[in-house]
Motif scaffolding. Structure first.
Motif, PDB file in Angstrom:
ATOM      1  N   THR A  33       0.838  -1.203   0.000  1.00 17.92           N
ATOM      2  CA  THR A  33       0.000   0.000   0.000  1.00 17.92           C
ATOM      3  C   THR A  33       0.872   1.253   0.000  1.00 17.92           C
ATOM      4  OG1 THR A  33      -1.773  -1.157   1.190  1.00 17.92           O
ATOM      5  CG2 THR A  33      -1.795   1.252   1.247  1.00 17.92           C
ATOM      6  N   ASN A  34       1.905   1.250   0.831  1.00 20.05           N
ATOM      7  CA  ASN A  34       2.840   2.380   0.879  1.00 20.05           C
ATOM      8  C   ASN A  34       3.626   2.508  -0.421  1.00 20.05           C
ATOM      9  OD1 ASN A  34       1.980   2.239   3.561  1.00 20.05           O
ATOM     10  ND2 ASN A  34       3.945   2.960   4.337  1.00 20.05           N
ATOM     11  N   TYR A  35       4.025   1.358  -0.950  1.00 21.99           N
ATOM     12  CA  TYR A  35       4.848   1.373  -2.163  1.00 21.99           C
ATOM     13  C   TYR A  35       4.071   1.941  -3.341  1.00 21.99           C
ATOM     14  CZ  TYR A  35       7.901  -0.250  -5.919  1.00 21.99           C
ATOM     15  OH  TYR A  35       8.719  -0.310  -7.025  1.00 21.99           O
ATOM     16  N   ARG A  36       2.795   1.647  -3.414  1.00 24.82           N
ATOM     17  CA  ARG A  36       1.987   2.203  -4.496  1.00 24.82           C
ATOM     18  C   ARG A  36       1.974   3.729  -4.431  1.00 24.82           C
ATOM     19  NH1 ARG A  36      -1.761  -2.451  -3.285  1.00 24.82           N
ATOM     20  NH2 ARG A  36      -1.709  -3.839  -5.108  1.00 24.82           N
ATOM     21  N   GLU A  37       1.954   4.279  -3.224  1.00 20.82           N
ATOM     22  CA  GLU A  37       1.994   5.735  -3.075  1.00 20.82           C
ATOM     23  C   GLU A  37       3.349   6.279  -3.530  1.00 20.82           C
ATOM     24  OE1 GLU A  37       1.056   6.723   0.929  1.00 20.82           O
ATOM     25  OE2 GLU A  37      -0.980   5.904   0.836  1.00 20.82           O
ATOM     26  N   ILE A  38       4.414   5.545  -3.201  1.00 19.71           N
ATOM     27  CA  ILE A  38       5.767   5.981  -3.569  1.00 19.71           C
ATOM     28  C   ILE A  38       5.919   6.045  -5.083  1.00 19.71           C
ATOM     29  CG2 ILE A  38       8.198   5.314  -3.551  1.00 19.71           C
ATOM     30  CD1 ILE A  38       7.713   4.188  -0.728  1.00 19.71           C
ATOM     31  N   ILE A  39       5.517   4.977  -5.763  1.00 18.36           N
ATOM     32  CA  ILE A  39       5.702   4.962  -7.215  1.00 18.36           C
ATOM     33  C   ILE A  39       4.711   5.902  -7.905  1.00 18.36           C
ATOM     34  CG2 ILE A  39       6.712   2.664  -7.261  1.00 18.36           C
ATOM     35  CD1 ILE A  39       4.054   1.537  -8.157  1.00 18.36           C
ATOM     36  N   GLY A  40       3.615   6.198  -7.215  1.00 13.34           N
ATOM     37  CA  GLY A  40       2.669   7.154  -7.778  1.00 13.34           C
ATOM     38  C   GLY A  40       3.262   8.552  -7.865  1.00 13.34           C
ATOM     39  N   GLU A  41       4.217   8.852  -6.975  1.00 11.88           N
ATOM     40  CA  GLU A  41       4.876  10.155  -6.973  1.00 11.88           C
ATOM     41  C   GLU A  41       6.027  10.235  -7.967  1.00 11.88           C
ATOM     42  OE1 GLU A  41       6.069  10.633  -2.962  1.00 11.88           O
ATOM     43  OE2 GLU A  41       4.030  10.940  -2.188  1.00 11.88           O
ATOM     44  N   ARG A  42       6.386   9.119  -8.594  1.00 17.22           N
ATOM     45  CA  ARG A  42       7.506   9.109  -9.535  1.00 17.22           C
ATOM     46  C   ARG A  42       7.117   9.550 -10.942  1.00 17.22           C
ATOM     47  NH1 ARG A  42      10.474   3.300  -8.223  1.00 17.22           N
ATOM     48  NH2 ARG A  42      10.957   3.690  -6.021  1.00 17.22           N
ATOM     49  N   LEU A  43       5.842   9.753 -11.164  1.00 14.52           N
ATOM     50  CA  LEU A  43       5.347  10.179 -12.479  1.00 14.52           C
ATOM     51  C   LEU A  43       5.767   9.195 -13.573  1.00 14.52           C
ATOM     52  CD1 LEU A  43       6.071  14.024 -12.225  1.00 14.52           C
ATOM     53  CD2 LEU A  43       3.970  12.795 -11.650  1.00 14.52           C
ATOM     54  N   LEU A  44       5.592   7.910 -13.279  1.00 10.68           N
ATOM     55  CA  LEU A  44       5.940   6.878 -14.247  1.00 10.68           C
ATOM     56  C   LEU A  44       4.872   6.772 -15.323  1.00 10.68           C
ATOM     57  CD1 LEU A  44       7.067   4.102 -11.725  1.00 10.68           C
ATOM     58  CD2 LEU A  44       8.536   5.660 -13.012  1.00 10.68           C
ATOM     59  N   ALA A  45       5.273   6.225 -16.463  1.00 13.48           N
ATOM     60  CA  ALA A  45       4.327   6.019 -17.555  1.00 13.48           C
ATOM     61  C   ALA A  45       3.277   4.983 -17.135  1.00 13.48           C
ATOM     62  CB  ALA A  45       5.067   5.541 -18.802  1.00 13.48           C
ATOM     63  N   PRO A  46       2.058   5.097 -17.649  1.00  8.61           N
ATOM     64  CA  PRO A  46       1.002   4.147 -17.281  1.00  8.61           C
ATOM     65  C   PRO A  46       1.397   2.689 -17.501  1.00  8.61           C
ATOM     66  CG  PRO A  46       0.067   6.006 -18.466  1.00  8.61           C
ATOM     67  CD  PRO A  46       1.550   6.165 -18.546  1.00  8.61           C
ATOM     68  N   LYS A  47       2.116   2.392 -18.584  1.00  6.81           N
ATOM     69  CA  LYS A  47       2.532   1.012 -18.850  1.00  6.81           C
ATOM     70  C   LYS A  47       3.506   0.531 -17.785  1.00  6.81           C
ATOM     71  CE  LYS A  47       4.478  -1.986 -22.431  1.00  6.81           C
ATOM     72  NZ  LYS A  47       5.032  -2.055 -23.810  1.00  6.81           N
ATOM     73  N   THR A  48       4.410   1.405 -17.350  1.00  9.60           N
ATOM     74  CA  THR A  48       5.372   1.039 -16.310  1.00  9.60           C
ATOM     75  C   THR A  48       4.664   0.773 -14.993  1.00  9.60           C
ATOM     76  OG1 THR A  48       7.071   2.409 -17.366  1.00  9.60           O
ATOM     77  CG2 THR A  48       7.436   1.794 -15.064  1.00  9.60           C
ATOM     78  N   LEU A  49       3.703   1.609 -14.658  1.00 15.28           N
ATOM     79  CA  LEU A  49       2.924   1.404 -13.434  1.00 15.28           C
ATOM     80  C   LEU A  49       2.148   0.095 -13.501  1.00 15.28           C
ATOM     81  CD1 LEU A  49       1.507   4.996 -12.768  1.00 15.28           C
ATOM     82  CD2 LEU A  49       3.134   3.732 -11.337  1.00 15.28           C
ATOM     83  N   ALA A  50       1.611  -0.216 -14.680  1.00 20.92           N
ATOM     84  CA  ALA A  50       0.843  -1.452 -14.840  1.00 20.92           C
ATOM     85  C   ALA A  50       1.733  -2.677 -14.629  1.00 20.92           C
ATOM     86  CB  ALA A  50       0.203  -1.491 -16.228  1.00 20.92           C
ATOM     87  N   LEU A  51       2.963  -2.633 -15.137  1.00 22.66           N
ATOM     88  CA  LEU A  51       3.887  -3.753 -14.953  1.00 22.66           C
ATOM     89  C   LEU A  51       4.237  -3.927 -13.480  1.00 22.66           C
ATOM     90  CD1 LEU A  51       6.289  -3.255 -17.991  1.00 22.66           C
ATOM     91  CD2 LEU A  51       4.666  -5.124 -17.653  1.00 22.66           C
TER      92      LEU A  51
END
Length: 201
Positions: A17-35
């Motif tokens: 749950t915490n990690y999802r918040e962390i990567i959400g702040e990285r402004l990653l591409a939608p495909k990268t977030l999906a992977l």
């Protein structure tokens, strides 16, 4: 002590749950977030209720080997990379205290001497491959070796964060091994200032 502070009760699911918040702040591409979400779900299926500190390198290695045996080598390496980041962030946040480095599966993709496709890639092959690519760039008379670049990276991570963080990134099992990489062996520049003279006799 962990029971008193509540660290022992922190599960892998809680950390995700915490990690999802962390990567959400990285402004990653939608495909990268999906992977990353795919890999998180793989981990959650296995360890959601496990205390995150109880997950060992062997547990991740077993997962990666299973993916490899299924012929999903690319997925195994992707899982390795993402889980390494998951646990690295957990260490930075104080959720785990021990070094954790997921195993990367590197295999031959073609015949190379006695090695067959699917055989483990020898470390020397990585060093030679790096040297070949480096030499093609023509970086001068004394270009850096792969070991020197790893050593530089270790020192930069240790300076920016801590020696323990450098150990985590390099994947060393012991702090003694990391200390070898952190030793610059007198290779740093030393600036010597000479007194200025207007004239020489």
């Amino acid at each position: 002590m962990d029971r008193i502070t509540g660290i022992a009760d922190r599960s892998f699911g809680d950390w995700c749950t915490n990690y999802r918040e962390i990567i959400g702040e990285r402004l990653l591409a939608p495909k990268t977030l999906a992977l990353r979400e795919v890999v998180l779900r793989i981990g959650l299926a296995l360890w959601e209720s496990w205390p995150i500190g109880n997950i060992q390198v062997k547990d991740v290695a077993d997962l990666l080997k299973a993916k490899s045996k299924e012929g999903k080598l690319r997925m195994a390496n992707l899982t390795s990379s993402i889980l390494t980041d998951v646990f690295r962030e957990a260490m930075s946040a104080g959720w785990i205290n021990e070094n954790f480095k997921a195993e990367t599966i590197l295999q031959q993709t073609r015949h190379n001497g006695p090695s067959l496709p699917g055989d483990s890639l020898h470390p020397d092959s990585i060093s030679r491959g790096f040297a070949d690519q480096r030499d093609e760039l023509g970086l001068g008379v004394n270009p850096p070796t792969l070991h020197e670049i790893r050593s530089l990276a270790a020192r930069l991570y240790a300076k920016a964060y801590s020696p323990a963080f450098a150990q985590l990134v390099l994947g060393h099992k012991s702090a003694d091994m990391t200390a070898v990489y952190l030793d610059n062996r007198g290779s740093e520049w030393t600036v010597a200032e000479a007194p200025f003279r207007k004239s020489f006799e």
